[in-house]
Each structure stands twice: as structure tokens, then as C-alpha cells.
Design an enzyme around this catalytic site. Structure first.
Site, PDB file in Angstrom:
ATOM      1  CB  SER A 226      94.180  54.723  68.155  1.00 57.22           C
ATOM      2  OG  SER A 226      95.333  53.933  67.968  1.00 57.22           O
TER       3      SER A 226
ATOM      4  CD  GLU B 289      86.299  41.724  77.240  1.00 55.19           C
ATOM      5  OE1 GLU B 289      85.179  41.739  77.794  1.00 55.19           O
ATOM      6  OE2 GLU B 289      86.605  42.473  76.297  1.00 55.19           O
TER       7      GLU B 289
ATOM      8  CE  LYS C  86      91.220  49.328  73.854  1.00 52.45           C
ATOM      9  NZ  LYS C  86      92.526  49.610  73.220  1.00 52.45           N
TER      10      LYS C  86
HETATM   11  C1  PLP Z   1      92.972  48.985  72.033  1.00 55.75           C
HETATM   12  C2  PLP Z   1      93.696  49.873  71.111  1.00 55.75           C
HETATM   13  C3  PLP Z   1      93.562  49.770  69.712  1.00 55.75           C
HETATM   14  C4  PLP Z   1      92.753  48.699  69.047  1.00 55.75           C
HETATM   15  O1  PLP Z   1      91.399  48.710  69.318  1.00 55.75           O
HETATM   16  P1  PLP Z   1      90.315  49.136  68.246  1.00 55.75           P
HETATM   17  O2  PLP Z   1      89.043  48.712  68.865  1.00 55.75           O
HETATM   18  O3  PLP Z   1      90.617  48.414  66.963  1.00 55.75           O
HETATM   19  O4  PLP Z   1      90.417  50.602  68.060  1.00 55.75           O
HETATM   20  C5  PLP Z   1      94.233  50.675  68.906  1.00 55.75           C
HETATM   21  N1  PLP Z   1      95.018  51.637  69.431  1.00 55.75           N
HETATM   22  C6  PLP Z   1      95.176  51.779  70.767  1.00 55.75           C
HETATM   23  C7  PLP Z   1      96.052  52.859  71.277  1.00 55.75           C
HETATM   24  C8  PLP Z   1      94.529  50.897  71.657  1.00 55.75           C
HETATM   25  O5  PLP Z   1      94.695  51.031  72.978  1.00 55.75           O
END
Ligand code: PLP
Length: 405
Positions: A388, A123, A101
Site C-alpha cells: 500500500s 480529518e 491514498k
Molecule cells: C493509511 C494507510 C493504510 C491504511 O488505510 P486503509 O484505508 O486500511 O488502506 C495502509 N497503508 C498505508 C501506506 C497507509 O498510508
């Protein structure tokens, strides 16, 4: 490369179009005063963010503050446990603050600084986006207002503490069900009053134009790095690329690197407890076309046509729609979208931890579970999974609910 009549060689030039559309999806369905604000951001994006000064500064920040490039790791023990396939992960968990993020938050906050804004507004639901934005705001010396429902404030105490330590104002939203939807409404309302002094920073490839494009472009660093790294590690492209899809930012960033390649691309949505409406958040799989939060996409609706309640063990995937570009790529068939349920995601959470020494975020565990399943089906070749985020934030909840597996 062409797919269903779309030329991917020039894809990023043509999509979105001038009005923010990916085919029929996207656009900006907002009030008149917000239209001015969005026009200002769009104009700033095309002039400021494309300038070599901005690009150079963002590159330096990515390298010296965020810790980029993040590596790709080969998963040797996991691959060997499956057979003649090679699994790899792109390590967005090693990004500062532990997830992807920050890639778009640093871009958005840097843009705010160049535009002479004093404040960023957003938000947050689970608090992950709020923490990333509060981090970026602290870095640039911007004020930061984070709108959050009372229910989420109670549930996400550690992230509320992080935001406050980083100097953000956490503004409690008590209306309605007091969760993410009400927080979005409250944040947009505040923004339409204050837009001269601040910018809204969306948490994913969502919302009115230009956000789906802007967030994709800031996140595309993931896919661009990954493609280069993968080729220099193995001499070739991966056969398949996999990422989890909530709003769709980590996946869109990863996919952006491979859309013009002969690579199969898979987006993984959360199936939660099952296929009944309310038990999952698989909007592309089960949803239909509709407008919410300022954009047209595929969404899950209740009987009144309003955004339906959704559920997933992964609070970051818990959203009743996905970005318009995903809806477009879905209809086009360039990306295949499939689902993984809570149970399989939790198993993958433990498998990756045990075999590789990497505790994945429960969101990312959905992609890991799917990557493992795909590798077994393929029986050969290579699969690159976008990891992610890291799973420290999920450990207590998973142990309490599922025990150690
Ligand atoms: C917020 C988040 C997501 C989901 O958000 P996307 O916009 O779909 O990428 C996925 N993995 C992690 C670790 C997150 O914090």
C-alpha cells in the site's frame, strides 16, 4: 461465482443497496443537515462520476500525474528463500505521494470540482490522508481544511509541514484527548455548517453512505489493474491475494478486482502488542457490531460501548473499526481476516528491504509478513500482496525503537 448465497457476478450492482447497506452493515447515522449533504454527494456521484467526461479526466490524471498504472513486481529472492512459491507485490508505493491514498483523494477532489465546490475538508490522524488530500487540492486549485488533534500535530511534524507547503490550512483540535476521534468530530461539525461550499473527503472506506462505496470504487483501480497485469505476467490468476486492513481502503480496492474469481482473499489486521483490549486494532477479529462515525460495522468497544482505545506500531492501521463492506465480507466468509503483530511486521519491513530493495510502509509490512507466512504454509502456488505504501516515513521511528535488524 457464488459464495454463501451471494452472486459475485453482479455484486457491485447490488452492494451497497440504495440506502448504503452491505447486508446489515453501513448506512448513514447522521444529523438531518448532514443527511442533505450526503444526499447531494450521492446524487452527484451517480450522475457525475459515472459520466464518460469524468471517467476520462480521472484516467488522464491517474496516468499523467499519479504515475499509474503502478507495476507488479515479482519477488524473486524472497520467493526463492521460501521454496516452490511465487510472491508478487502490487506497487502502490510508487503512486505519487508514496501510497494508495491519492487514488481516492484525486477522485473525491475531482468530484468537488465538478460539483462547483471551493473547498475540501477532512480529518487526519497520522497525517497521511491530510497530505494526500492537500496534494489533490493543490492540483485542482481548491481550498483545503485539515482538522488534526494537537497531540498528532506534535507527533507528525513532517506531515504537518508537507500539508502547509501544499497550501492546506491545518486546524488544531484541542478538545478531549486531542487525537483522531476529536479531529473527526470537529471536521464533521465544521462540515455541517459549510457543506454548501465544500465537500468532506473521507480517508478510507468509512463513514456514512455514500463514502464506503465511493472510496471503494475509486480504489478499485488497484485491483482491476492488478488482475490484468498478473494474468499477462503469468497467464493465470494468483492463488491468494493479501492486503492490510486499517479503515480498509487499499484492501477493498485490491479485493474488488478478485471477488468474483476463484482466488483466496486475506485481510490482515494489526495485532500490535497482543490480544488485550487497548494493545491492538484488530476490530474484525475481536470486535462486535456497533455504530460510530456515522456507520454500522464491527468495532472495538470499551465497557461503556464507546470506541475503545487502540494501538498498532502502524499509525495508519490504528482505528477501532473497519469499513462496513469488510464486516459484510467477514461474516460472509468470502474474505478471511487474520492478524500480524508489531514484531512480525517489523521483521517483514527489514526482510523486504534486504531481499528486494523495497522499503515498505509499516502498514504494508503487515501484509508482507502475512504473505510470507501464507506462502510457507501453502508450499506452492502464487501470492499477490498489495504494497500500500513506501516506508520512508517510518524509518526514523523503526530504527529508534527496534534498531537495525
Ligand atoms: C493509511 C494507510 C493504510 C491504511 O488505510 P486503509 O484505508 O486500511 O488502506 C495502509 N497503508 C498505508 C501506506 C497507509 O498510508
Amino acid at each position: 461465482m457464488q459464495h454463501n448465497g451471494i452472486e459475485f457476478n453482479t455484486y457491485f450492482k447490488n452492494f451497497p443497496d440504495q440506502n448504503g447497506y452491505f447486508g446489515k452493515y453501513g448506512g448513514a447515522y447522521i444529523s438531518e443537515d448532514l443527511k442533505n449533504a450526503m444526499a447531494e454527494i450521492t446524487e452527484a456521484y451517480f450522475t457525475i462520476c459515472k459520466s464518460s467526461k469524468f471517467i476520462g479526466e480521472l484516467r488522464k490524471i491517474r496516468r499523467e500525474f499519479q504515475g499509474r498504472p503502478t507495476p507488479i513486481s515479482y519477488l524473486e529472492r524472497l520467493s526463492n528463500s521460501i521454496g516452490n512459491v511465487q510472491l508478487y507485490v502490487k506497487r502502490e508505493d510508487l503512486n505519487h505521494t508514496g501510497a494508495h491514498k491519492l487514488n481516492h483523494c484525486m477522485g473525491e477532489a475531482l468530484l468537488a470540482k465538478y460539483m462547483g465546490k471551493k473547498k475540501v475538508i477532512a480529518e487526519t490522524g497520522a497525517g497521511q490522508h491530510g497530505v494526500a488530500l492537500a496534494t489533490a487540492a493543490a492540483y485542482f486549485g481548491l481550498e483545503c481544511d485539515i482538522y488534526m488533534g494537537s497531540v498528532d500535530i506534535k507527533k507528525q511534524a513532517p506531515n504537518v509541514a508537507r500539508m502547509k507547503i501544499l497550501g492546506a490550512n491545518v486546524i488544531e483540535v484541542k478538545e478531549g484527548l486531542a487525537t483522531l476521534k476529536e479531529a473527526v468530530d470537529a471536521a464533521f461539525k465544521a462540515y455541517s455548517k459549510e457543506y454548501k461550499d465544500c465537500i468532506y473527503c473521507i480517508g478510507s472506506v468509512l463513514g456514512p453512505h455514500p463514502f464506503p462505496m465511493m472510496v471503494r470504487d475509486f480504489q478499485s483501480v488497484v485491483g482491476i489493474e492488478a488482475r490484468e497485469q498478473f494474468i499477462s505476467m503469468t497467464g493465470e490468476l494468483p492463488d491468494a491475494v493479501v492486503a492490510c486492513v486499517g479503515g480498509g481502503s487499499n484492501s477493498m480496492g485490491m479485493f474488488a478486482g478478485f471477488l468474483n474469481d476463484p482466488v483466496d482473499i486475506y485481510g490482515v489486521e494489526p495485532l500490535g502488542r497482543g490480544t488485550k483490549l487497548g494493545d491492538h486494532a484488530a476490530s474484525l477479529k475481536f470486535g462486535s457490531e456497533g455504530i460510530m462515525h456515522g456507520f454500522n460495522s464491527i468495532m472495538l468497544k470499551d465497557e461503556q460501548g464507546e470506541p475503545a482505545p487502540v494501538y498498532s506500531v502502524a499509525s495508519g492501521l490504528d482505528y477501532p473499526s473497519s469499513g462496513p463492506e469488510h464486516a459484510f465480507l467477514h461474516d460472509l466468509g468470502r474474505v478471511k481476516y487474520d492478524v500480524v503483530n508489531d514484531e512480525d511486521a517489523v521483521n517483514a519491513f527489514f526482510t523486504l528491504s534486504r531481499l528486494e530493495g523495497i522499503i515498505p510502509a509499516i502498514e504494508s509490512s503487515h501484509a508482507v509478513a502475512y504473505g510470507i507466512k501464507l506462502a510457507k504454509e501453502l508450499g506452492k502456488g502464487s501470492v499477490l500482496i498489495n504494497l500500500s505504501g513506501r516506508g520512508d516515513k517510518d524509518m526514523d521511528y523503526i530504527i529508534e525503537k527496534y534498531g537495525i535488524r
